[in-house]
Design a protein around this motif. Structure first.
Motif, short mmCIF file in Angstrom:
data_model
loop_
_atom_site.label_atom_id
_atom_site.label_comp_id
_atom_site.label_asym_id
_atom_site.label_seq_id
_atom_site.Cartn_x
_atom_site.Cartn_y
_atom_site.Cartn_z
N PHE A 1 0.73 -1.17 -0.09
CA PHE A 1 0.14 0.02 -0.12
C PHE A 1 0.92 1.21 0.01
N ASP A 2 2.00 1.36 0.87
CA ASP A 2 2.80 2.20 0.72
C ASP A 2 3.40 2.61 -0.58
N ALA A 3 3.99 1.53 -1.27
CA ALA A 3 4.50 1.72 -2.54
C ALA A 3 3.46 2.18 -3.52
N LYS A 4 2.41 1.68 -3.38
CA LYS A 4 1.39 2.09 -4.47
C LYS A 4 0.88 3.63 -4.32
N THR A 5 1.04 4.29 -2.92
CA THR A 5 0.54 5.41 -2.66
C THR A 5 1.70 6.47 -2.35
N GLY A 6 2.83 6.06 -2.90
CA GLY A 6 4.17 6.76 -2.58
C GLY A 6 4.34 7.29 -1.41
N ASN A 7 4.16 6.46 -0.21
CA ASN A 7 4.34 6.63 1.32
C ASN A 7 3.48 7.95 1.54
N LYS A 8 2.66 8.18 0.86
CA LYS A 8 1.75 9.43 1.33
C LYS A 8 0.99 9.16 2.54
N TYR A 9 0.71 7.96 2.81
CA TYR A 9 -0.17 7.36 4.05
C TYR A 9 0.55 6.68 4.99
N GLN A 10 1.98 7.04 5.04
CA GLN A 10 2.80 5.93 5.59
C GLN A 10 2.60 5.96 7.22
N SER A 11 2.47 7.08 7.90
CA SER A 11 2.21 6.96 9.20
C SER A 11 0.78 6.32 9.57
#
Length: 64
Positions: free
Chosen positions: A29-39
């Protein structure tokens, strides 16, 4: 019996595999969103692991 109780019963004895799946899904999920929602993803991973009884410390702390 709640859905979480059913899942816990199914995963009993396979906690490490479940934890690996949670980590892998979060990483994807992080990879698909470019770590936008990592936290948020890291927090969700932690909460899921706590609920499954597989709350093991991660080797790398969440990055901000």
């Amino acid at each position: 019996m709640s859905m979480l109780d059913k899942l816990k019963g199914l995963l009993k004895g396979h906690e490490d595999t479940a934890r690996q799946g949670v980590e892998k899904a979060g990483d994807a999920f992080d990879a698909k969103t470019g770590n936008k929602y990592q936290s948020q993803v890291d927090m969700a991973q932690q909460k899921i692991n706590e609920q499954l009884g597989t709350d093991n410390p991660q080797n790398n702390p969440p990055q901000t």
